[in-house]
Design an enzyme around this catalytic site. Structure first.
Site, PDB file in Angstrom:
ATOM      1  N   TYR A 195       2.934  24.004  -5.452  1.00  0.00           N
ATOM      2  CA  TYR A 195       3.100  24.718  -6.726  1.00  0.00           C
ATOM      3  C   TYR A 195       3.684  26.107  -6.478  1.00  0.00           C
ATOM      4  O   TYR A 195       4.676  26.502  -7.092  1.00  0.00           O
ATOM      5  CB  TYR A 195       1.741  24.809  -7.419  1.00  0.00           C
ATOM      6  N   THR A 228      -5.143  27.659 -21.004  1.00  0.00           N
ATOM      7  CA  THR A 228      -4.499  26.418 -21.476  1.00  0.00           C
ATOM      8  C   THR A 228      -5.164  25.240 -20.760  1.00  0.00           C
ATOM      9  O   THR A 228      -5.959  25.424 -19.829  1.00  0.00           O
ATOM     10  CB  THR A 228      -2.999  26.379 -21.121  1.00  0.00           C
ATOM     11  N   VAL A 267      -3.796  31.672 -17.478  1.00  0.00           N
ATOM     12  CA  VAL A 267      -3.620  31.667 -18.937  1.00  0.00           C
ATOM     13  C   VAL A 267      -4.512  30.565 -19.503  1.00  0.00           C
ATOM     14  O   VAL A 267      -4.586  29.467 -18.933  1.00  0.00           O
ATOM     15  CB  VAL A 267      -2.147  31.364 -19.320  1.00  0.00           C
ATOM     16  N   LYS A 290       7.298  27.612  -7.727  1.00  0.00           N
ATOM     17  CA  LYS A 290       7.383  28.746  -8.647  1.00  0.00           C
ATOM     18  C   LYS A 290       8.127  29.915  -8.010  1.00  0.00           C
ATOM     19  O   LYS A 290       8.833  30.653  -8.691  1.00  0.00           O
ATOM     20  CB  LYS A 290       5.978  29.153  -9.110  1.00  0.00           C
ATOM     21  N   ARG A 332       6.854  15.011 -22.990  1.00  0.00           N
ATOM     22  CA  ARG A 332       6.875  13.542 -22.876  1.00  0.00           C
ATOM     23  C   ARG A 332       6.079  12.865 -23.980  1.00  0.00           C
ATOM     24  O   ARG A 332       6.504  11.902 -24.584  1.00  0.00           O
ATOM     25  CB  ARG A 332       6.300  13.122 -21.501  1.00  0.00           C
ATOM     26  N   ASN A 379       9.861  26.294 -19.778  1.00  0.00           N
ATOM     27  CA  ASN A 379       8.412  26.480 -19.687  1.00  0.00           C
ATOM     28  C   ASN A 379       7.692  25.263 -19.100  1.00  0.00           C
ATOM     29  O   ASN A 379       6.680  25.433 -18.408  1.00  0.00           O
ATOM     30  CB  ASN A 379       7.870  26.784 -21.097  1.00  0.00           C
TER      31      ASN A 379
HETATM   32  N1  LIG Z   1      -1.940  28.079 -17.642  1.00  0.00           N
HETATM   33  C1  LIG Z   1      -1.818  28.891 -16.606  1.00  0.00           C
HETATM   34  O1  LIG Z   1      -2.802  29.490 -16.118  1.00  0.00           O
HETATM   35  C2  LIG Z   1      -0.464  29.139 -16.016  1.00  0.00           C
HETATM   36  C3  LIG Z   1      -0.339  30.173 -15.074  1.00  0.00           C
HETATM   37  C4  LIG Z   1       0.898  30.443 -14.511  1.00  0.00           C
HETATM   38  C5  LIG Z   1       2.007  29.684 -14.883  1.00  0.00           C
HETATM   39  N2  LIG Z   1       1.862  28.675 -15.788  1.00  0.00           N
HETATM   40  C6  LIG Z   1       3.071  27.900 -16.109  1.00  0.00           C
HETATM   41  O2  LIG Z   1       3.300  27.930 -17.499  1.00  0.00           O
HETATM   42  C7  LIG Z   1       3.962  26.738 -17.919  1.00  0.00           C
HETATM   43  C8  LIG Z   1       3.198  26.112 -19.069  1.00  0.00           C
HETATM   44  O3  LIG Z   1       1.885  25.845 -18.628  1.00  0.00           O
HETATM   45  P1  LIG Z   1       0.668  25.504 -19.606  1.00  0.00           P
HETATM   46  O4  LIG Z   1      -0.530  26.093 -18.992  1.00  0.00           O
HETATM   47  O5  LIG Z   1       1.035  25.789 -20.993  1.00  0.00           O
HETATM   48  O6  LIG Z   1       0.607  23.909 -19.348  1.00  0.00           O
HETATM   49  P2  LIG Z   1       0.169  22.691 -20.296  1.00  0.00           P
HETATM   50  O7  LIG Z   1      -0.774  23.146 -21.344  1.00  0.00           O
HETATM   51  O8  LIG Z   1      -0.223  21.602 -19.368  1.00  0.00           O
HETATM   52  O9  LIG Z   1       1.556  22.297 -20.998  1.00  0.00           O
HETATM   53  C9  LIG Z   1       2.625  21.811 -20.220  1.00  0.00           C
HETATM   54  C10 LIG Z   1       3.737  21.347 -21.135  1.00  0.00           C
HETATM   55  O10 LIG Z   1       4.809  20.813 -20.339  1.00  0.00           O
HETATM   56  C11 LIG Z   1       5.093  19.465 -20.731  1.00  0.00           C
HETATM   57  N3  LIG Z   1       5.558  18.705 -19.569  1.00  0.00           N
HETATM   58  C12 LIG Z   1       4.913  18.529 -18.386  1.00  0.00           C
HETATM   59  N4  LIG Z   1       5.632  17.712 -17.588  1.00  0.00           N
HETATM   60  C13 LIG Z   1       6.765  17.391 -18.278  1.00  0.00           C
HETATM   61  C14 LIG Z   1       7.894  16.569 -17.990  1.00  0.00           C
HETATM   62  N5  LIG Z   1       8.013  15.885 -16.834  1.00  0.00           N
HETATM   63  N6  LIG Z   1       8.880  16.460 -18.925  1.00  0.00           N
HETATM   64  C15 LIG Z   1       8.768  17.116 -20.113  1.00  0.00           C
HETATM   65  N7  LIG Z   1       7.724  17.897 -20.438  1.00  0.00           N
HETATM   66  C16 LIG Z   1       6.727  18.024 -19.533  1.00  0.00           C
HETATM   67  C17 LIG Z   1       3.739  18.977 -21.306  1.00  0.00           C
HETATM   68  O11 LIG Z   1       3.835  17.879 -22.211  1.00  0.00           O
HETATM   69  P3  LIG Z   1       3.717  16.321 -21.740  1.00  0.00           P
HETATM   70  O12 LIG Z   1       2.577  16.249 -20.769  1.00  0.00           O
HETATM   71  O13 LIG Z   1       3.519  15.563 -23.001  1.00  0.00           O
HETATM   72  O14 LIG Z   1       5.035  16.017 -21.089  1.00  0.00           O
HETATM   73  C18 LIG Z   1       3.300  20.230 -22.065  1.00  0.00           C
HETATM   74  O15 LIG Z   1       3.993  20.330 -23.290  1.00  0.00           O
HETATM   75  C19 LIG Z   1       4.050  25.850 -16.671  1.00  0.00           C
HETATM   76  O16 LIG Z   1       5.304  25.971 -16.095  1.00  0.00           O
HETATM   77  C20 LIG Z   1       2.985  26.431 -15.759  1.00  0.00           C
HETATM   78  O17 LIG Z   1       3.244  26.190 -14.408  1.00  0.00           O
HETATM   79  C21 LIG Z   1       0.672  28.375 -16.362  1.00  0.00           C
END
Ligand SMILES: NC(=O)c1ccc[n+]([C@@H]2O[C@H](COP(=O)([O-])OP(=O)(O)OC[C@H]3O[C@@H](n4cnc5c(N)ncnc54)[C@H](OP(=O)(O)O)[C@@H]3O)[C@@H](O)[C@H]2O)c1
Length: 239
Positions: A143, A178, A176, A147, A34, A78
């Site tokens: 959540y 992030t 992860v 998932k 976004r 993702n």
């Molecule tokens: N980090 C962890 O520990 C972890 C663990 C298990 C699974 N995951 C999964 O891995 C994936 C990535 O997570 P991450 O940790 O990399 O998260 P992050 O750093 O918060 O990044 C999320 C990304 O998704 C985009 N996004 C969120 N809502 C959106 C929407 N409505 N439309 C378009 N884009 C959207 C965000 O950009 P904008 O906000 O600008 O839209 C950002 O680019 C997710 O599905 C998460 O559930 C993460």
């Protein structure tokens, strides 16, 4: 290489690492999210030319996105969001938003990409799920529910699309490093150290580790890997 890859949520975290690695390996990478400033900054940093600002919770935006990109060969679902809230405090808006972004958006994007993949008799779909959808996470029921839905989707579509040379897999990461994970730790009842203590390998996964698994899953060598939900979680699912 010339394969067109869409990485949703490619502006940050795991998506950014996936987009960077695949771009380095010669894939034609498209990213969306976004926030346009984050997208521009990331696109410059990782040298990806094609980026689109788009809210994937809006079905029309999903359709316009795929129309702009054209035939997607590899879809990496993702983008996702997390909320930490006990069930009785979870609002209707939170429930609907998570269902939209974590379940409906990946489903819609797959539906939009599938006809050209079928015609080419080749395609790769990788969803990013979560270990919370495998083992459950207290106070993150919405959540976890969203998932685990991806895991069911993966098995069904893997079967449905197998004869077309299209593979469908989900990676279920543990913690992860992030922004999403950082915010999750801040919201939950545990300190960063307490979270690390609960992980068998006593560490967070790096986004690059997820990116390298994606790179393998979309390769020719992995053509037999389909309908699988794969945990990359530093041992969390077995603990
Ligand atoms: N980090 C962890 O520990 C972890 C663990 C298990 C699974 N995951 C999964 O891995 C994936 C990535 O997570 P991450 O940790 O990399 O998260 P992050 O750093 O918060 O990044 C999320 C990304 O998704 C985009 N996004 C969120 N809502 C959106 C929407 N409505 N439309 C378009 N884009 C959207 C965000 O950009 P904008 O906000 O600008 O839209 C950002 O680019 C997710 O599905 C998460 O559930 C993460």
């Amino acid at each position: 290489m010339n394969k067109k890859v869409l990485v949703t949520g490619g502006s940050k975290g795991i998506g950014k690492s996936i987009a960077k690695l695949l771009s380095e390996y010669g894939y034609d990478v498209y990213i969306c999210a976004r926030n346009i400033e984050h997208l521009e900054q990331t696109a410059r940093q990782i040298k990806v030319k094609n980026y689109f600002s788009c809210d994937l919770t809006n079905p029309k935006s999903c359709q316009e996105l795929i129309e702009k990109i054209g035939n997607v060969d590899i879809l990496i679902n993702n983008a996702g969001e997390y909320i930490w809230n006990p069930i009785e405090k979870t609002t209707e808006d939170q429930l609907c938003n998570l269902v939209e972004i974590n379940i409906k958006a990946p489903y819609r994007l797959i539906a939009l990409c599938i006809s050209s993949m079928k015609q080419k008799k080749w395609g790769r779909i990788v969803n990013i799920g979560s270990i919370s959808g495998v083992v459950g996470e207290a106070n993150a029921s919405v959540y976890s529910m969203t998932k685990s839905a991806l895991n069911g989707l993966t098995k069904s579509l893997g079967l449905e699309l197998a004869e077309y040379g299209i593979t469908v897999n989900t990676i279920n990461p543990g913690w992860v490093s992030t922004e999403l994970a950082q915010n999750a730790v801040e919201d939950c009842d545990f300190s960063n150290q307490e979270v690390i203590d609960m992980i068998p390998q006593k560490r967070f996964i790096s986004p690059d580790e997820i990116a390298h698994l994606v790179k393998y899953i979309i390769s020719e060598e992995a053509k037999g890997l389909t309908a699988q939900n794969i945990s990359l979680c530093a041992g969390l699912s077995a603990g």
